[in-house]
Write an enzyme that holds these catalytic residues in place. Structure first.
Site, mmCIF file in Angstrom:
data_model
loop_
_atom_site.group_PDB
_atom_site.id
_atom_site.type_symbol
_atom_site.label_atom_id
_atom_site.label_comp_id
_atom_site.label_asym_id
_atom_site.label_seq_id
_atom_site.Cartn_x
_atom_site.Cartn_y
_atom_site.Cartn_z
ATOM 1 C CE1 TYR A 149 17.454 51.367 -14.840
ATOM 2 C CE2 TYR A 149 19.694 51.050 -14.059
ATOM 3 C CZ TYR A 149 18.531 50.539 -14.594
ATOM 4 O OH TYR A 149 18.434 49.192 -14.874
ATOM 5 C CG ASP A 244 21.061 54.126 -6.451
ATOM 6 O OD1 ASP A 244 22.151 53.541 -6.252
ATOM 7 O OD2 ASP A 244 20.258 53.790 -7.340
ATOM 8 C CE LYS A 272 26.355 50.441 -12.573
ATOM 9 N NZ LYS A 272 25.152 51.220 -12.430
#
Ligand SMILES: *Cc1c(COP(=O)(O)O)cnc(C)c1O
Length: 433
Positions: A149, A244, A272
């Protein structure tokens, strides 16, 4: 204990109101509990390793806002930095000292991130990094892996993980064919599938983007040599390797997955943890690529609130603590190793078909008897069984991500006795399945 279902009246009432004015009642799909059923808990506050909902139930939390809360919720140093920044004004739309400090912290974490640009989410970081890679190489195609994702930008919603997996839609409606046409998908942990794509399109692939630890299809570790193989393929075909690290960055260690696995990417995306709970993302990497970004180069990318001073204050406070607390990662990762080892033992003793994958403070229990190494094997999990397990854990005061295909996140705030308690609860819950 397990029969004692928690009160959820207030959550139910609020969720009913939410459903009238917010699609599905939530601002991000996984929060809606669709894949496990039942009412999402409306969270009122959180502290350390715990969250409290509107009905007054307290949970030992294994989500940590999906990763940012590596120090635990509401850490005093972060909170105080935010309050102090608020006193100076919420946004200026102009350059600030805090942005410089933040960029220096990120660039100081690994040698090959020489320049970094702040954005407001992981999605934006990925979208911008892909654009930079395309601008730098003058090529259009990108390779991603099934089950990884990378946020909700059009080009990334192809065989994506996380909420996309359990929504039952492999790809999103509303994404024009053209936007996804240049996204090629490969198989996680199978370098051959990447090589095949490069051989088919030797001069057309701008970038390979990968989650160095798959953490949005449950937790899937890179097998030995997988990340290195991506590095050499990108070198051979002059494509940009993008890690990522929105989850792994500053989680596996201060140097992220690059440091943990000893493989260098060309561009890295963050989110995050670097915002400590504020909406933040960043992308950075080699100077020659980052110099393509405007105003230095021709790749346009901008953001009215990017580098927001309050968000920067939170991120700086958290990253500084992570960098300067002696043994922080050794301690966290050791605790996690002990905990996931015990989770594995508990699962084994239950006699259920289940496997446990973990990497540093990330972990996942899959209800399958197959080794989970990619998207296909992750999907062999019995999601109905997971739903029952997850609800039983909730009822006993343990907050897990409400989906089979998400990670458990340990923080520095989780005490050993709390983890022992979680293991006891887990044992009882597994026995009811
Ligand atoms: C969460 C996540 C994103 C998206 O970040 P948002 O802040 O939700 O837009 C991108 N990549 C990975 C690996 C993620 O885990």
């Amino acid at each position: 204990m397990l029969e004692n279902r928690l009160r959820t009246e207030k959550s139910e009432e609020l969720f009913a109101r939410a459903c009238k004015v917010i699609p599905g009642g939530v601002n991000s799909p996984v929060r809606a509990f669709r894949s496990i059923g039942g009412t999402p808990r409306m969270i009122a506050s959180a502290n350390g390793s715990h969250m409290t909902d509107e009905d007054g139930n307290t949970y030992l939390d294994f989500v940590g806002s999906w990763g940012p809360m590596i120090l635990g919720h509401n850490h005093p140093a972060v909170r105080e930095a935010v309050i102090k920044a608020c006193e100076d004004g919420l946004s200026f739309g102009a350059a600030t000292k805090k942005e410089v400090e933040m960029a220096e912290l990120i660039c100081g974490s690994v040698p090959n991130v020489e320049m970094v640009r702040m954005v407001n989410s992981g999605t934006e970081a990925v979208m911008s990094a892909v654009r930079a890679a395309r601008g730098f190489t003058g090529r259009d195609k990108i390779i991603k892996f099934a089950g990884c994702y990378h946020g909700h930008a059009d080009a990334m919603l192809v065989q994506a993980g996380s909420g996309v997996m359990t929504a039952g839609v492999p790809d999103s409606a509303g994404v024009p064919k053209g936007c996804a046409a240049d996204t090629l998908t490969a198989v996680y942990n199978e370098p051959k599938s990447v090589q095949d794509l490069f051989e088919r399109f030797p001069d057309e692939i701008a970038a390979v983007i990968v989650e160095p630890v798959g953490a949005n299809m449950g937790v899937v570790l890179p097998e030995d040599g997988f990340l290195q193989a991506l590095r050499s393929l990108c070198d051979r075909y002059k494509a940009v390797l993008i890690f990522d690290e929105v989850i792994t960055g500053f989680r596996l260690g201060f140097a992220g997955a690059q440091g943990y696995f000893g493989v260098d990417a060309d561009l890295v995306t963050y989110g995050k943890i670097i915002g400590a709970g504020m909406p933040v993302g960043a992308y950075g990497g080699k100077r020659e690529i980052m110099e393509c970004v405007s105003p230095l180069g021709k790749v346009y990318q901008a953001g009215t609130l990017s580098g927001n001073p309050v968000a920067m204050a939170a991120g700086i406070a958290q990253l500084t603590l992570l960098r300067d607390t002696p043994g922080f990662y050794e301690e966290l990762n050791q605790k996690a190793k002990w905990f996931y080892g015990r989770v594995e033992k508990t699962v084994r003793e239950s006699g259920l078909k289940a496997v446990v994958n973990s990497c540093a403070s990330l972990g996942c229990v899959f209800f399958t008897d197959q080794a989970v190494v990619n998207y296909e094997t992750a999907k062999t999990s019995d999601t109905d069984r997971f739903a029952k397990y997850c609800h039983a854990m909730f009822d006993a005061g343990i907050y897990l991500a409400p989906s089979q295909f998400e990670a458990m996140f340990l923080s520095a705030a989780h005490k050993k006795e709390e983890l022992e308690y979680a293991l006891d609860v887990m044992r009882s819950c597994l026995n009811t399945l």
